[in-house]
Design a protein around this motif. Structure first.
Motif, mmCIF file in Angstrom:
data_model
loop_
_atom_site.group_PDB
_atom_site.id
_atom_site.type_symbol
_atom_site.label_atom_id
_atom_site.label_comp_id
_atom_site.label_asym_id
_atom_site.label_seq_id
_atom_site.Cartn_x
_atom_site.Cartn_y
_atom_site.Cartn_z
ATOM 1 N N MET A 1 0.839 -1.169 0.000
ATOM 2 C CA MET A 1 0.000 0.000 0.000
ATOM 3 C C MET A 1 0.890 1.240 0.000
ATOM 4 O O MET A 1 1.830 1.346 0.786
ATOM 5 N N ALA A 2 0.609 2.159 -0.895
ATOM 6 C CA ALA A 2 1.380 3.401 -0.983
ATOM 7 C C ALA A 2 1.246 4.198 0.314
ATOM 8 O O ALA A 2 0.209 4.177 0.973
ATOM 9 N N LEU A 3 2.299 4.916 0.664
ATOM 10 C CA LEU A 3 2.289 5.756 1.860
ATOM 11 C C LEU A 3 1.837 7.163 1.503
ATOM 12 O O LEU A 3 2.140 7.665 0.418
ATOM 13 N N SER A 4 1.149 7.805 2.420
ATOM 14 C CA SER A 4 0.769 9.205 2.240
ATOM 15 C C SER A 4 2.026 10.069 2.382
ATOM 16 O O SER A 4 3.071 9.614 2.850
ATOM 17 N N ARG A 5 1.916 11.323 2.015
ATOM 18 C CA ARG A 5 3.043 12.248 2.159
ATOM 19 C C ARG A 5 3.510 12.314 3.605
ATOM 20 O O ARG A 5 4.709 12.251 3.879
ATOM 21 N N GLU A 6 2.572 12.415 4.534
ATOM 22 C CA GLU A 6 2.930 12.501 5.946
ATOM 23 C C GLU A 6 3.624 11.220 6.418
ATOM 24 O O GLU A 6 4.577 11.277 7.189
ATOM 25 N N GLU A 7 3.153 10.073 5.967
ATOM 26 C CA GLU A 7 3.783 8.802 6.340
ATOM 27 C C GLU A 7 5.185 8.691 5.752
ATOM 28 O O GLU A 7 6.109 8.255 6.436
ATOM 29 N N ARG A 8 5.359 9.072 4.492
ATOM 30 C CA ARG A 8 6.685 9.036 3.860
ATOM 31 C C ARG A 8 7.658 9.936 4.607
ATOM 32 O O ARG A 8 8.775 9.537 4.932
ATOM 33 N N GLU A 9 7.236 11.172 4.852
ATOM 34 C CA GLU A 9 8.118 12.121 5.516
ATOM 35 C C GLU A 9 8.421 11.697 6.948
ATOM 36 O O GLU A 9 9.549 11.832 7.408
ATOM 37 N N GLY A 10 7.421 11.178 7.652
ATOM 38 C CA GLY A 10 7.638 10.704 9.017
ATOM 39 C C GLY A 10 8.601 9.537 9.065
ATOM 40 O O GLY A 10 9.477 9.457 9.932
ATOM 41 N N PHE A 11 8.473 8.621 8.119
ATOM 42 C CA PHE A 11 9.368 7.465 8.070
ATOM 43 C C PHE A 11 10.793 7.899 7.747
ATOM 44 O O PHE A 11 11.748 7.442 8.375
ATOM 45 N N LEU A 12 10.962 8.812 6.794
ATOM 46 C CA LEU A 12 12.302 9.292 6.459
ATOM 47 C C LEU A 12 12.925 10.042 7.631
ATOM 48 O O LEU A 12 14.140 10.021 7.806
ATOM 49 N N ALA A 13 12.109 10.670 8.464
ATOM 50 C CA ALA A 13 12.617 11.412 9.617
ATOM 51 C C ALA A 13 13.142 10.492 10.722
ATOM 52 O O ALA A 13 13.886 10.938 11.589
ATOM 53 N N GLU A 14 12.781 9.222 10.676
ATOM 54 C CA GLU A 14 13.305 8.267 11.662
ATOM 55 C C GLU A 14 14.783 7.988 11.355
ATOM 56 O O GLU A 14 15.216 8.108 10.215
ATOM 57 N N PRO A 15 15.556 7.585 12.368
ATOM 58 C CA PRO A 15 16.996 7.390 12.164
ATOM 59 C C PRO A 15 17.377 6.048 11.520
ATOM 60 O O PRO A 15 17.988 5.186 12.134
ATOM 61 N N HIS A 16 17.021 5.888 10.265
ATOM 62 C CA HIS A 16 17.436 4.709 9.506
ATOM 63 C C HIS A 16 18.794 4.973 8.873
ATOM 64 O O HIS A 16 19.128 6.112 8.575
ATOM 65 N N VAL A 17 19.558 3.928 8.629
ATOM 66 C CA VAL A 17 20.735 4.058 7.779
ATOM 67 C C VAL A 17 20.224 3.981 6.354
ATOM 68 O O VAL A 17 19.459 3.085 6.011
ATOM 69 N N ALA A 18 20.605 4.945 5.529
ATOM 70 C CA ALA A 18 20.115 5.009 4.152
ATOM 71 C C ALA A 18 21.126 4.414 3.187
ATOM 72 O O ALA A 18 22.327 4.437 3.440
ATOM 73 N N ALA A 19 20.621 3.919 2.079
ATOM 74 C CA ALA A 19 21.466 3.569 0.947
ATOM 75 C C ALA A 19 21.442 4.781 0.024
ATOM 76 O O ALA A 19 20.386 5.168 -0.476
ATOM 77 N N LEU A 20 22.594 5.422 -0.149
ATOM 78 C CA LEU A 20 22.718 6.560 -1.045
ATOM 79 C C LEU A 20 23.163 6.050 -2.404
ATOM 80 O O LEU A 20 24.082 5.234 -2.492
ATOM 81 N N SER A 21 22.525 6.521 -3.463
ATOM 82 C CA SER A 21 22.931 6.172 -4.824
ATOM 83 C C SER A 21 23.117 7.443 -5.626
ATOM 84 O O SER A 21 22.336 8.386 -5.515
ATOM 85 N N VAL A 22 24.184 7.430 -6.435
ATOM 86 C CA VAL A 22 24.481 8.558 -7.310
ATOM 87 C C VAL A 22 25.091 8.010 -8.592
ATOM 88 O O VAL A 22 25.812 7.000 -8.567
ATOM 89 N N ASP A 23 24.784 8.655 -9.699
ATOM 90 C CA ASP A 23 25.318 8.258 -10.994
ATOM 91 C C ASP A 23 26.842 8.236 -10.929
ATOM 92 O O ASP A 23 27.466 9.218 -10.534
ATOM 93 N N ALA A 24 27.442 7.111 -11.318
ATOM 94 C CA ALA A 24 28.891 6.988 -11.289
ATOM 95 C C ALA A 24 29.540 7.584 -12.530
ATOM 96 O O ALA A 24 30.768 7.655 -12.607
ATOM 97 N N GLY A 25 28.732 7.972 -13.521
ATOM 98 C CA GLY A 25 29.269 8.634 -14.693
ATOM 99 C C GLY A 25 30.261 7.799 -15.472
ATOM 100 O O GLY A 25 31.180 8.322 -16.072
ATOM 101 N N GLU A 26 30.067 6.488 -15.457
ATOM 102 C CA GLU A 26 31.014 5.589 -16.108
ATOM 103 C C GLU A 26 30.601 5.242 -17.534
ATOM 104 O O GLU A 26 31.132 4.312 -18.124
ATOM 105 N N GLY A 27 29.616 5.942 -18.103
ATOM 106 C CA GLY A 27 29.212 5.689 -19.471
ATOM 107 C C GLY A 27 28.666 4.302 -19.699
ATOM 108 O O GLY A 27 28.889 3.705 -20.747
#
Length: 143
Positions: A1-27
């Protein structure tokens, strides 16, 4: 079930360790750089991370101008939030920001010693602030 905006923001505000992803630009030669990070977020605001000023992560984020974070949990239900956005600011890290971030993840009695160690050992750091632009989040329930 999709989360509401408030649920998404509240969950992100909790202290989880995040997986950060960024384009490596390796073509197309490699996938994106994906690494675990501590982050800070308050509902309605920007997300920020701290990383080495000269790290590969910082260089790739600067080049891409954007990155994404994914946080999840398995209990009491399977839930995740992914947020992607543009870099709004890169500034030198301060001891106060390091303390704020460490206090989010560590027990109170461990913060001062960690900050002392990290401030001396990790070299020059930067704070990278990202403005959330796209959100995806769901709660799959319990299994």
């Amino acid at each position: 079930m999709a989360l509401s905006r408030e649920e998404r923001e509240g969950f992100l505000a909790e202290p989880h360790v995040a997986a950060l992803s960024v384009d490596a630009g390796e073509g197309g030669g490699r996938g994106p750089l994906s690494v675990p990070v501590w982050y800070q977020y308050a509902p309605g605001g920007d997300v920020w991370i701290m990383t080495g000023r000269d790290s590969r992560k910082a260089r790739l984020i600067e080049k891409a101008g954007r990155f994404s974070l994914l946080v999840d949990r398995l209990e009491p239900t399977i839930r995740y939030v992914s947020v992607e956005g543009t870099v709004e600011e890169v500034v030198p890290a301060t001891r106060e920001r390091l303390t704020e971030l460490a206090a989010r993840y560590l027990p109170a009695e461990k913060v001062a010693s960690y900050v002392e160690f990290a401030w001396k050992d990790h070299g020059p750091q930067v704070v990278i602030r990202m403005r959330p632009r796209r959100w995806v989040g769901a709660d799959i329930g319990s299994v």
